[in-house]
Design a protein around this motif. Structure first.
Motif, PDB file in Angstrom:
ATOM      1  N   UNK A   5       0.867  -1.172   0.000  1.00  0.00           N
ATOM      2  CA  UNK A   5       0.000   0.000   0.000  1.00  0.00           C
ATOM      3  C   UNK A   5       0.907   1.226   0.000  1.00  0.00           C
ATOM      4  N   UNK A   6       0.580   2.199  -0.838  1.00  0.00           N
ATOM      5  CA  UNK A   6       1.453   3.367  -0.931  1.00  0.00           C
ATOM      6  C   UNK A   6       0.692   4.637  -1.248  1.00  0.00           C
ATOM      7  N   UNK A   7       1.348   5.723  -0.961  1.00  0.00           N
ATOM      8  CA  UNK A   7       0.957   6.989  -1.560  1.00  0.00           C
ATOM      9  C   UNK A   7       2.240   7.745  -1.863  1.00  0.00           C
ATOM     10  N   UNK A   8       2.203   8.517  -2.933  1.00  0.00           N
ATOM     11  CA  UNK A   8       3.299   9.424  -3.287  1.00  0.00           C
ATOM     12  C   UNK A   8       2.668  10.762  -3.650  1.00  0.00           C
ATOM     13  N   UNK A   9       3.385  11.837  -3.329  1.00  0.00           N
ATOM     14  CA  UNK A   9       2.855  13.173  -3.569  1.00  0.00           C
ATOM     15  C   UNK A   9       3.989  14.097  -3.978  1.00  0.00           C
ATOM     16  N   UNK A  10       3.669  15.008  -4.917  1.00  0.00           N
ATOM     17  CA  UNK A  10       4.656  16.005  -5.350  1.00  0.00           C
ATOM     18  C   UNK A  10       3.941  17.225  -5.887  1.00  0.00           C
ATOM     19  N   UNK A  11       4.630  18.355  -5.804  1.00  0.00           N
ATOM     20  CA  UNK A  11       4.120  19.561  -6.450  1.00  0.00           C
ATOM     21  C   UNK A  11       4.300  19.422  -7.951  1.00  0.00           C
ATOM     22  N   UNK A  12       3.362  20.006  -8.694  1.00  0.00           N
ATOM     23  CA  UNK A  12       3.448  20.025 -10.154  1.00  0.00           C
ATOM     24  C   UNK A  12       3.219  21.445 -10.629  1.00  0.00           C
ATOM     25  N   UNK A  13       3.521  21.702 -11.890  1.00  0.00           N
ATOM     26  CA  UNK A  13       3.270  23.009 -12.472  1.00  0.00           C
ATOM     27  C   UNK A  13       1.776  23.305 -12.417  1.00  0.00           C
ATOM     28  N   UNK A  59      -0.577   9.822 -14.412  1.00  0.00           N
ATOM     29  CA  UNK A  59       0.009   9.432 -13.129  1.00  0.00           C
ATOM     30  C   UNK A  59      -0.222   7.946 -12.857  1.00  0.00           C
ATOM     31  N   UNK A  60      -1.405   7.428 -13.178  1.00  0.00           N
ATOM     32  CA  UNK A  60      -1.658   6.000 -12.983  1.00  0.00           C
ATOM     33  C   UNK A  60      -0.750   5.172 -13.901  1.00  0.00           C
ATOM     34  N   UNK A  61      -0.520   5.658 -15.109  1.00  0.00           N
ATOM     35  CA  UNK A  61       0.365   4.917 -16.022  1.00  0.00           C
ATOM     36  C   UNK A  61       1.798   4.896 -15.496  1.00  0.00           C
ATOM     37  N   UNK A  62       2.228   5.941 -14.788  1.00  0.00           N
ATOM     38  CA  UNK A  62       3.562   5.914 -14.181  1.00  0.00           C
ATOM     39  C   UNK A  62       3.676   4.727 -13.230  1.00  0.00           C
ATOM     40  N   UNK A  98      -5.501  15.394  -8.106  1.00  0.00           N
ATOM     41  CA  UNK A  98      -4.794  16.604  -8.495  1.00  0.00           C
ATOM     42  C   UNK A  98      -5.469  17.746  -7.751  1.00  0.00           C
ATOM     43  N   UNK A  99      -4.686  18.559  -7.048  1.00  0.00           N
ATOM     44  CA  UNK A  99      -5.282  19.641  -6.253  1.00  0.00           C
ATOM     45  C   UNK A  99      -4.547  20.955  -6.485  1.00  0.00           C
ATOM     46  N   UNK A 100      -5.300  22.027  -6.290  1.00  0.00           N
ATOM     47  CA  UNK A 100      -4.788  23.371  -6.471  1.00  0.00           C
ATOM     48  C   UNK A 100      -5.150  24.168  -5.228  1.00  0.00           C
ATOM     49  N   UNK A 101      -4.203  24.938  -4.690  1.00  0.00           N
ATOM     50  CA  UNK A 101      -4.482  25.731  -3.502  1.00  0.00           C
ATOM     51  C   UNK A 101      -3.972  27.149  -3.636  1.00  0.00           C
ATOM     52  N   UNK A 102      -4.772  28.093  -3.132  1.00  0.00           N
ATOM     53  CA  UNK A 102      -4.390  29.510  -3.135  1.00  0.00           C
ATOM     54  C   UNK A 102      -4.575  30.039  -1.717  1.00  0.00           C
ATOM     55  N   UNK A 103      -3.564  30.785  -1.236  1.00  0.00           N
ATOM     56  CA  UNK A 103      -3.634  31.336   0.111  1.00  0.00           C
ATOM     57  C   UNK A 103      -4.410  32.645   0.161  1.00  0.00           C
ATOM     58  N   UNK A 104      -5.043  32.881   1.323  1.00  0.00           N
ATOM     59  CA  UNK A 104      -5.800  34.117   1.545  1.00  0.00           C
ATOM     60  C   UNK A 104      -5.460  34.665   2.925  1.00  0.00           C
ATOM     61  N   UNK A 105      -5.821  35.901   3.152  1.00  0.00           N
ATOM     62  CA  UNK A 105      -5.573  36.521   4.450  1.00  0.00           C
ATOM     63  C   UNK A 105      -4.078  36.616   4.701  1.00  0.00           C
ATOM     64  N   UNK A 106      -3.652  36.109   5.853  1.00  0.00           N
ATOM     65  CA  UNK A 106      -2.233  36.133   6.206  1.00  0.00           C
ATOM     66  C   UNK A 106      -1.383  35.299   5.248  1.00  0.00           C
ATOM     67  N   UNK A 107      -2.008  34.439   4.466  1.00  0.00           N
ATOM     68  CA  UNK A 107      -1.278  33.584   3.518  1.00  0.00           C
ATOM     69  C   UNK A 107      -1.403  34.104   2.082  1.00  0.00           C
ATOM     70  N   UNK A 108      -1.917  35.320   1.944  1.00  0.00           N
ATOM     71  CA  UNK A 108      -2.161  35.913   0.628  1.00  0.00           C
ATOM     72  C   UNK A 108      -0.908  36.009  -0.228  1.00  0.00           C
ATOM     73  N   UNK A 135       2.826  31.605  -2.615  1.00  0.00           N
ATOM     74  CA  UNK A 135       2.544  31.247  -4.009  1.00  0.00           C
ATOM     75  C   UNK A 135       1.440  30.185  -4.095  1.00  0.00           C
ATOM     76  N   UNK A 136       0.702  30.208  -5.194  1.00  0.00           N
ATOM     77  CA  UNK A 136      -0.301  29.168  -5.432  1.00  0.00           C
ATOM     78  C   UNK A 136       0.418  27.824  -5.513  1.00  0.00           C
ATOM     79  N   UNK A 137      -0.278  26.776  -5.107  1.00  0.00           N
ATOM     80  CA  UNK A 137       0.332  25.441  -5.096  1.00  0.00           C
ATOM     81  C   UNK A 137      -0.533  24.459  -5.875  1.00  0.00           C
ATOM     82  N   UNK A 138       0.127  23.578  -6.582  1.00  0.00           N
ATOM     83  CA  UNK A 138      -0.562  22.501  -7.285  1.00  0.00           C
ATOM     84  C   UNK A 138       0.161  21.201  -6.937  1.00  0.00           C
ATOM     85  N   UNK A 139      -0.604  20.173  -6.631  1.00  0.00           N
ATOM     86  CA  UNK A 139      -0.017  18.890  -6.248  1.00  0.00           C
ATOM     87  C   UNK A 139      -0.742  17.750  -6.931  1.00  0.00           C
ATOM     88  N   UNK A 140      -0.013  16.673  -7.108  1.00  0.00           N
ATOM     89  CA  UNK A 140      -0.609  15.419  -7.541  1.00  0.00           C
ATOM     90  C   UNK A 140      -0.269  14.382  -6.476  1.00  0.00           C
TER      91      UNK A 140
END
Length: 194
Positions: free
Chosen positions: A82-90, A103-106, A127-137, A140-145
């Motif tokens: 059982x595994x999980x792997x995670x990394x930032x992507x463009x 990613x599944x083919x990898x 695949x997720x995308x995050x943007x900071x607001x308030x004190x985290x404004x 930088x925006x983040x994208x992960x797989x």
């Protein structure tokens, strides 16, 4: 790495632990044993790994090896990985509808390229995308797989764990944008574009 082998440890699991201990990880990967789930199987071991390039973490992952000598109908065998792997992507990649399929083919190609005898493959790609607001404004925006998967390896004296470990390390590299290189080929240092 794993050292808690006793006379009560089943021989197939002890052999897998030995292979895990002897695994030579590629340059940039550091792996350490962590706590493993105790209720899923009578025997288990887990590792956490990180792929770092030029002091920059590129990917993280966890790999758990479960063993039930009596077998498990849900697994279709006596072992389960059982595994999980995670990394930032463009940022552009995270919106690509093909990213989960790629990613599944990898994962499946890593198993195939190392000749892993595996069945009952299952998993998800997020695949997720995050943007900071308030004190985290100003962050930088983040994208992960993130790929979560499990499979039933055939492990016996003629089918070792090591190819599965090598496939997993390749998956960690692929998710980080650092695919494995053919033997005898070295990578050129490159800067990461943000």
């Amino acid at each position: 790495m794993p050292a808690n082998v006793t006379s009560l440890t089943p021989e197939p699991f002890a052999r897998a632990l030995q292979e895990l201990t002897e695994m030579r990880w590629r340059t940039g990967i550091s792996a350490d044993e962590i706590g493993s789930p105790q209720r899923i199987a009578p025997h288990s071991v887990a590792i956490a790994a990180e792929l770092v390039l030029d002091d920059e973490p590129l990917a993280t992952g966890r790999l758990i090896l479960l063993h039930d000598p009596a077998g498990n109908d849900a697994w279709g065998g006596t072992f389960r990985l059982v595994t999980y792997v995670r990394a930032e992507v463009d940022l552009e990649m995270v919106t690509d509808p093909l990213l989960p399929d790629v990613a599944w083919s990898w994962f499946t190609e890593a198993l195939e390229s190392h000749g892993c005898d595996a069945s009952a493959l299952a998993g998800t790609v997020t695949a997720s995308y995050g943007r900071g607001f308030g004190e985290m404004d100003h962050d930088p925006d983040r994208a992960e797989v993130e790929l979560r998967s499990s499979w039933t390896p055939l492990l016996d004296p003629t089918h070792p764990l090591t190819p599965h470990l090598a496939a997993w390390q390749d998956l960690l590299g692929q998710v980080a944008g650092q695919p494995p290189l053919p033997p005898g080929v070295a990578s050129l240092p490159v800067g990461r574009i943000s």
